[in-house]
Motif scaffolding. Structure first.
Motif, PDB file in Angstrom:
ATOM      1  N   GLY A  78      10.755  -2.616  -0.227  1.00  0.00           N
ATOM      2  CA  GLY A  78       9.376  -2.211  -0.480  1.00  0.00           C
ATOM      3  C   GLY A  78       8.345  -3.219  -0.049  1.00  0.00           C
ATOM      4  O   GLY A  78       7.170  -3.120  -0.435  1.00  0.00           O
ATOM      5  N   ARG A  81       5.185  -1.760   1.589  1.00  0.00           N
ATOM      6  CA  ARG A  81       4.388  -0.792   0.832  1.00  0.00           C
ATOM      7  C   ARG A  81       3.243  -1.494   0.115  1.00  0.00           C
ATOM      8  O   ARG A  81       3.354  -2.673  -0.247  1.00  0.00           O
ATOM      9  CB  ARG A  81       5.268  -0.051  -0.192  1.00  0.00           C
ATOM     10  N   GLY A  84       3.672  -4.342  -2.535  1.00  0.00           N
ATOM     11  CA  GLY A  84       4.972  -4.947  -2.271  1.00  0.00           C
ATOM     12  C   GLY A  84       4.919  -6.462  -2.159  1.00  0.00           C
ATOM     13  O   GLY A  84       5.716  -7.062  -1.442  1.00  0.00           O
TER      14      GLY A  84
END
Length: 277
Positions: A78, A81, A84
């Motif tokens: 992640g 993202r 993240g």
């Protein structure tokens, strides 16, 4: 423009972009997000400038394999993202005054780390300056070593990935994961095997400068040295967090090597039992 000038301009642009994005988003993992990508660009610039010298093409292919694997691992966790950000930056923000962390973000996270990313690739500059030296047996040895360390880091990251997925499953089921941190597989012989294999790859990368010139010491060793120092600091900081979270982490530290994989040491209790036999 020379290949080095192109890389310096590219590094300056990436540095500015990562710093500005950190201010806009209040996330400080933008350098982490390009860590596995920028070196690929830098090494291919040197390879192209040399007319695709075989040794530089080999080096570029190895770094591309390194970057592809690391990018995949970072993405599945992640890292790309929104939100993240590496959990350690949040911890550090709490430990530092606001202005202190702002300066740290500019000078260390953005400027220093981006400079380091370029520095670790500069053995390619040494090789480019010696372009035309034919490939030899040491290039084969170095390539095999690099790939071996790449496989080692892949295994370590996979073991860590599976462990954290198991922890998430346990928590989702309302259970407390035990143990709370990974102690098996490669993590039974090194507390940070992924750190070890990552550094080993870049020391091996420096080896190509030796193979190209026949000289053991070049200024481009600075990248590998500074990377090792960075990981040394990261190890201390990461473990300070782990020691605060897990009561049994100190026992783990007492028996398992910090970075370099090695045979586990017996604890005092185990040694006492052994001595009493």
């Amino acid at each position: 423009m020379t290949a080095l000038a192109v890389c310096l301009v590219l590094c300056a642009a990436i540095t500015a972009a990562t710093w500005i994005l950190s201010l806009i988003t209040n996330e400080h993992s933008w350098v982490d997000r390009i860590w596995s990508i920028a070196p690929i660009a830098y090494v291919w610039v040197f390879a192209a400038s040399s007319g695709f010298d075989p040794r530089l093409v080999l080096m570029a292919l190895l770094v591309t394999a390194w970057g592809a694997r690391l990018t995949f691992n970072f993405a599945r966790k992640g890292g790309y993202r929104p939100g993240g950000e590496d959990y350690r930056w949040a911890v550090l923000r709490e430990r530092m005054p606001r202005l202190g962390f702002a300066a740290f973000n500019l000078f260390f996270i953005s400027i220093y780390q981006n400079a380091l990313i370029l520095l670790i690739t500069l053995p390619a500059l040494t090789v480019a300056e010696a372009a035309g030296t034919p490939l030899g047996i040491w290039d084969v040895v170095l390539a095999v070593m690099f790939l071996g360390f790449l496989v080692g880091e892949t295994i370590a990251d996979e073991q860590q990935w599976r462990f954290h997925r198991w922890k998430a499953t346990e928590r989702a089921a309302g259970r407390t994961p035990t143990p709370g941190f990974l102690q098996s597989g490669l993590f039974a012989v090194s507390r940070h095997p992924n750190f070890f294999f990552e550094q080993a790859q870049w020391w091996t990368f420096y080896g190509f400068a030796i193979a190209a010139t026949g000289a053991w010491l070049h200024w481009s060793i600075a990248g590998a040295v500074l990377l090792t120092l960075l990981f040394a600091g990261s190890t201390v900081f990461t473990e300070s967090i782990s020691r605060g979270r897990y009561a049994d982490y100190d026992a783990y530290r007492s028996r398992v090597s910090a970075v370099v994989p090695w045979f586990p040491r017996a604890t005092r209790a185990e040694a006492s039992v052994t001595a009493g036999r």
